[in-house]
Design a protein around this motif. Structure first.
Motif, PDB file in Angstrom:
ATOM      1  N   ASN A 168       8.922   5.592  -8.874  1.00  0.00           N
ATOM      2  CA  ASN A 168      10.172   5.763  -8.126  1.00  0.00           C
ATOM      3  C   ASN A 168      11.020   6.917  -8.659  1.00  0.00           C
ATOM      4  OD1 ASN A 168      10.019   4.046  -5.868  1.00  0.00           O
ATOM      5  ND2 ASN A 168      10.171   2.290  -7.240  1.00  0.00           N
ATOM      6  N   LYS A 169      10.802   7.273  -9.933  1.00  0.00           N
ATOM      7  CA  LYS A 169      11.502   8.456 -10.465  1.00  0.00           C
ATOM      8  C   LYS A 169      10.869   9.719  -9.916  1.00  0.00           C
ATOM      9  CE  LYS A 169      12.728   6.670 -14.956  1.00  0.00           C
ATOM     10  NZ  LYS A 169      12.155   6.623 -16.298  1.00  0.00           N
ATOM     11  N   LEU A 170       9.556   9.693  -9.771  1.00  0.00           N
ATOM     12  CA  LEU A 170       8.841  10.915  -9.396  1.00  0.00           C
ATOM     13  C   LEU A 170       8.706  11.146  -7.900  1.00  0.00           C
ATOM     14  CD1 LEU A 170       8.112  11.310 -12.355  1.00  0.00           C
ATOM     15  CD2 LEU A 170       5.803  11.846 -11.633  1.00  0.00           C
ATOM     16  N   ARG A 171       8.846  10.095  -7.139  1.00  0.00           N
ATOM     17  CA  ARG A 171       8.618  10.257  -5.690  1.00  0.00           C
ATOM     18  C   ARG A 171       9.613  11.235  -5.091  1.00  0.00           C
ATOM     19  NH1 ARG A 171       5.584   6.244  -2.889  1.00  0.00           N
ATOM     20  NH2 ARG A 171       6.903   5.984  -1.055  1.00  0.00           N
ATOM     21  N   PRO A 172       9.113  12.110  -4.208  1.00  0.00           N
ATOM     22  CA  PRO A 172      10.023  13.054  -3.557  1.00  0.00           C
ATOM     23  C   PRO A 172      11.104  12.284  -2.792  1.00  0.00           C
ATOM     24  CG  PRO A 172       7.716  13.530  -3.030  1.00  0.00           C
ATOM     25  CD  PRO A 172       7.730  12.248  -3.775  1.00  0.00           C
ATOM     26  N   LYS A 173      12.302  12.856  -2.767  1.00  0.00           N
ATOM     27  CA  LYS A 173      13.451  12.162  -2.152  1.00  0.00           C
ATOM     28  C   LYS A 173      13.243  11.863  -0.661  1.00  0.00           C
ATOM     29  CE  LYS A 173      15.719  11.788  -5.918  1.00  0.00           C
ATOM     30  NZ  LYS A 173      14.523  11.296  -6.592  1.00  0.00           N
ATOM     31  N   GLU A 174      12.389  12.647   0.003  1.00  0.00           N
ATOM     32  CA  GLU A 174      12.159  12.409   1.439  1.00  0.00           C
ATOM     33  C   GLU A 174      11.440  11.085   1.676  1.00  0.00           C
ATOM     34  OE1 GLU A 174      11.965  15.420  -0.452  1.00  0.00           O
ATOM     35  OE2 GLU A 174       9.940  15.774   0.360  1.00  0.00           O
ATOM     36  N   LEU A 175      10.689  10.623   0.671  1.00  0.00           N
ATOM     37  CA  LEU A 175       9.934   9.384   0.852  1.00  0.00           C
ATOM     38  C   LEU A 175      10.803   8.180   0.523  1.00  0.00           C
ATOM     39  CD1 LEU A 175       6.457  10.132  -0.801  1.00  0.00           C
ATOM     40  CD2 LEU A 175       7.033  10.122   1.620  1.00  0.00           C
ATOM     41  N   PRO A 176      10.597   7.067   1.230  1.00  0.00           N
ATOM     42  CA  PRO A 176      11.344   5.864   0.873  1.00  0.00           C
ATOM     43  C   PRO A 176      10.884   5.375  -0.496  1.00  0.00           C
ATOM     44  CG  PRO A 176       9.650   5.341   2.478  1.00  0.00           C
ATOM     45  CD  PRO A 176       9.634   6.832   2.309  1.00  0.00           C
ATOM     46  N   PRO A 177      11.746   4.659  -1.224  1.00  0.00           N
ATOM     47  CA  PRO A 177      11.299   4.135  -2.523  1.00  0.00           C
ATOM     48  C   PRO A 177      10.096   3.213  -2.329  1.00  0.00           C
ATOM     49  CG  PRO A 177      13.586   3.493  -2.052  1.00  0.00           C
ATOM     50  CD  PRO A 177      13.100   4.270  -0.874  1.00  0.00           C
ATOM     51  N   LEU A 178       9.268   3.130  -3.362  1.00  0.00           N
ATOM     52  CA  LEU A 178       8.093   2.257  -3.313  1.00  0.00           C
ATOM     53  C   LEU A 178       8.549   0.867  -3.746  1.00  0.00           C
ATOM     54  CD1 LEU A 178       4.909   2.240  -3.083  1.00  0.00           C
ATOM     55  CD2 LEU A 178       4.889   2.741  -5.527  1.00  0.00           C
ATOM     56  N   SER A 179       8.424  -0.114  -2.850  1.00  0.00           N
ATOM     57  CA  SER A 179       8.915  -1.450  -3.221  1.00  0.00           C
ATOM     58  C   SER A 179       7.985  -2.072  -4.262  1.00  0.00           C
ATOM     59  CB  SER A 179       8.994  -2.356  -1.988  1.00  0.00           C
ATOM     60  OG  SER A 179       7.691  -2.749  -1.600  1.00  0.00           O
ATOM     61  N   LEU A 180       8.547  -3.002  -5.026  1.00  0.00           N
ATOM     62  CA  LEU A 180       7.762  -3.668  -6.064  1.00  0.00           C
ATOM     63  C   LEU A 180       6.555  -4.375  -5.436  1.00  0.00           C
ATOM     64  CD1 LEU A 180       8.023  -4.267  -9.226  1.00  0.00           C
ATOM     65  CD2 LEU A 180       8.732  -6.544  -8.510  1.00  0.00           C
ATOM     66  N   GLU A 181       6.788  -4.978  -4.272  1.00  0.00           N
ATOM     67  CA  GLU A 181       5.726  -5.745  -3.603  1.00  0.00           C
ATOM     68  C   GLU A 181       4.585  -4.835  -3.145  1.00  0.00           C
ATOM     69  OE1 GLU A 181       8.990  -6.105  -3.072  1.00  0.00           O
ATOM     70  OE2 GLU A 181       9.125  -8.035  -4.121  1.00  0.00           O
ATOM     71  N   ALA A 183       3.878  -1.840  -4.273  1.00  0.00           N
ATOM     72  CA  ALA A 183       3.220  -1.287  -5.458  1.00  0.00           C
ATOM     73  C   ALA A 183       2.277  -2.328  -6.063  1.00  0.00           C
ATOM     74  CB  ALA A 183       4.267  -0.866  -6.483  1.00  0.00           C
ATOM     75  N   PHE A 184       2.719  -3.564  -6.106  1.00  0.00           N
ATOM     76  CA  PHE A 184       1.916  -4.634  -6.705  1.00  0.00           C
ATOM     77  C   PHE A 184       0.602  -4.812  -5.953  1.00  0.00           C
ATOM     78  CE2 PHE A 184       0.754  -9.098  -7.426  1.00  0.00           C
ATOM     79  CZ  PHE A 184       0.769  -9.118  -8.803  1.00  0.00           C
ATOM     80  N   ASP A 185       0.721  -4.783  -4.647  1.00  0.00           N
ATOM     81  CA  ASP A 185      -0.461  -4.932  -3.812  1.00  0.00           C
ATOM     82  C   ASP A 185      -1.458  -3.807  -4.095  1.00  0.00           C
ATOM     83  OD1 ASP A 185      -1.740  -6.354  -1.755  1.00  0.00           O
ATOM     84  OD2 ASP A 185      -1.277  -4.705  -0.375  1.00  0.00           O
ATOM     85  N   LEU A 186      -0.956  -2.569  -4.156  1.00  0.00           N
ATOM     86  CA  LEU A 186      -1.828  -1.427  -4.440  1.00  0.00           C
ATOM     87  C   LEU A 186      -2.482  -1.569  -5.813  1.00  0.00           C
ATOM     88  CD1 LEU A 186       0.424   1.555  -3.185  1.00  0.00           C
ATOM     89  CD2 LEU A 186      -1.747   0.827  -2.185  1.00  0.00           C
ATOM     90  N   PHE A 187      -1.672  -1.916  -6.829  1.00  0.00           N
ATOM     91  CA  PHE A 187      -2.185  -2.022  -8.201  1.00  0.00           C
ATOM     92  C   PHE A 187      -3.302  -3.068  -8.285  1.00  0.00           C
ATOM     93  CE2 PHE A 187      -2.123  -3.278 -12.693  1.00  0.00           C
ATOM     94  CZ  PHE A 187      -2.094  -2.037 -13.317  1.00  0.00           C
ATOM     95  N   CYS A 188      -3.052  -4.227  -7.640  1.00  0.00           N
ATOM     96  CA  CYS A 188      -4.050  -5.299  -7.680  1.00  0.00           C
ATOM     97  C   CYS A 188      -5.355  -4.877  -7.017  1.00  0.00           C
ATOM     98  CB  CYS A 188      -3.520  -6.552  -6.980  1.00  0.00           C
ATOM     99  SG  CYS A 188      -2.239  -7.366  -7.937  1.00  0.00           S
ATOM    100  N   LYS A 189      -5.240  -4.057  -5.963  1.00  0.00           N
ATOM    101  CA  LYS A 189      -6.449  -3.588  -5.271  1.00  0.00           C
ATOM    102  C   LYS A 189      -7.118  -2.456  -6.040  1.00  0.00           C
ATOM    103  CE  LYS A 189      -5.054  -4.492  -0.482  1.00  0.00           C
ATOM    104  NZ  LYS A 189      -4.014  -3.852   0.368  1.00  0.00           N
ATOM    105  N   GLY A 190      -6.501  -2.035  -7.105  1.00  0.00           N
ATOM    106  CA  GLY A 190      -7.081  -0.945  -7.895  1.00  0.00           C
ATOM    107  C   GLY A 190      -6.657   0.425  -7.405  1.00  0.00           C
ATOM    108  N   VAL A 191      -5.830   0.454  -6.353  1.00  0.00           N
ATOM    109  CA  VAL A 191      -5.398   1.738  -5.783  1.00  0.00           C
ATOM    110  C   VAL A 191      -4.180   2.228  -6.554  1.00  0.00           C
ATOM    111  CG1 VAL A 191      -4.738   2.994  -3.712  1.00  0.00           C
ATOM    112  CG2 VAL A 191      -6.245   1.018  -3.529  1.00  0.00           C
ATOM    113  N   SER A 192      -4.482   3.027  -7.542  1.00  0.00           N
ATOM    114  CA  SER A 192      -3.478   3.436  -8.509  1.00  0.00           C
ATOM    115  C   SER A 192      -4.088   4.643  -9.199  1.00  0.00           C
ATOM    116  CB  SER A 192      -3.308   2.256  -9.469  1.00  0.00           C
ATOM    117  OG  SER A 192      -2.609   2.589 -10.603  1.00  0.00           O
ATOM    118  N   GLU A 193      -3.305   5.659  -9.550  1.00  0.00           N
ATOM    119  CA  GLU A 193      -3.864   6.873 -10.139  1.00  0.00           C
ATOM    120  C   GLU A 193      -4.866   6.514 -11.257  1.00  0.00           C
ATOM    121  OE1 GLU A 193      -0.916   6.554  -8.934  1.00  0.00           O
ATOM    122  OE2 GLU A 193      -0.554   8.350  -7.719  1.00  0.00           O
TER     123      GLU A 193
END
Ligand code: A3P
Length: 322
Positions: A168-181, A183-193
């Protein structure tokens, strides 16, 4: 770039559009490459390493999954290796962020579009990577005299929380913030840098078990609890163990103190938004709390249970756990 590297880059450009894609947490798109979600520059770097990098026996590769303690491990390795070159009062870590001292391997290859920059570095080369172990060529991983890897892993619950704040610090201002939920879903699926997190850790864990002289596997929590032990272990592995004299004159304790969260985060260079490295993100973005267990302040009981479950399932029978 030379002809060989040009050819590799051309191959990479042809490959990228054929790979599964997903949105990233901050800037780049992620591509699924050899089982991992990697930004395009990382794939480019990995392919250049595979085709052209010439390892040296003195090379030290500082490997991490993002947010597991890259900044800390870079600082520790740099100060252990260079302990006879600098005085702590006037140390490079007081003037530069650790990413300027231990260079981002795949980032530099991508920027220079070749291996020329790393080829020109004097030994011992200290290089930092987020690439999974399985992506390195066998001439680096199988040859015991080729190079060494140090890896630091961290409780996935803390990694996730740290990463969510960072995103959320790095995301460009044009994008909406990444919600915790989300992000959690992505992380659990392994979709994460460089994810899935578990596969990344497991690759280095298994390599460390198989070749303890090639790969040193550390845990953030253990080094936090016993930093002196962690620093001694690192120095021993890097074949520059502390002498009794250094133990007596507090060299080990000085390194621990210099590289601590309190010390590094309070250097002016790290309070700034300077982008001193090869990738975006200001220096100060790499310092948040530096604590073990901050997840209790962010995760719901369901999230905790889910992450614990995935961890248990993924690591079952491997001997690796948290
Ligand atoms: P938190 O967000 O939990 O505070 P990386 O360096 O891999 O990007 O990881 C960043 C995480 O390491 C952040 O975690 C940051 O605060 C923490 N960190 C940075 N420097 C540290 C240090 N010297 N000692 C311990 N933790 C540190």
């Amino acid at each position: 770039p030379n002809e060989g590297c040009q050819k590799t880059l051309k191959n990479c450009n042809e490959l990228l559009p054929t790979l599964p894609q997903s949105k990233a947490w901050w800037f780049d798109q992620l591509f699924q490459y050899q089982g991992f979600w990697i930004p395009s520059f990382g794939i480019r770097g990995s392919m250049l390493i595979n085709d052209h990098f010439k390892p040296r026996p003195t090379d030290i590769i500082v490997a991490t999954f993002p947010k597991c303690g890259t900044t800390w491990l870079r600082a520790l390795v740099f100060s252990i290796i260079n302990r006879n070159s600098f005085d702590v009062s006037d140390h490079p870590l007081r003037k530069a962020n650790p990413r300027e001292l231990v260079l981002f391997f795949e980032g530099y290859l991508h920027n220079y579009e070749s291996t020329s920059f790393v080829d020109g570095l004097t030994s011992p080369r200290l290089l930092s990577t987020h690439l999974p172990y399985s992506l390195f060529p066998t001439r680096m991983t199988d040859d015991t005299s080729a190079c060494r890897f140090v890896y630091i892993c961290r409780d996935p619950k803390d990694v996730f929380v740290s990463k969510w704040h960072f995103a959320n610090k790095l995301r460009p201002k044009e994008l909406p913030p990444l919600s915790l939920e989300e992000a959690f879903d992505l992380f659990c699926k392994g979709v994460s840098e460089y994810g899935p997190f578990w596969d990344h850790g497991l690759g280095y864990w298994e390599a460390g078990v198989e070749s303890p002289k090639k790969v040193l596997f550390l845990k953030y929590e253990d080094v936090k609890k016993e930093p002196l032990g962690g620093v001694r272990k690192l120095a021993g592995f890097l074949r520059v163990p502390f002498t009794p004299e250094e133990e007596n004159n507090e060299t080990v304790a000085e390194i621990v103190k210099l590289c601590s969260f309190e010390s590094l985060s309070n250097q002016n260079v790290n309070k700034s938004q300077t982008s001193g490295g090869e990738r975006p993100g200001g220096n100060s973005d790499f310092f948040r709390k530096g604590e073990v267990g901050d997840w209790v302040n962010h995760l719901s009981p369901e999230m905790v249970e889910k992450l614990n479950q995935i961890t248990e399932q993924k690591l079952q029978g491997t001997g690796f756990n948290f």
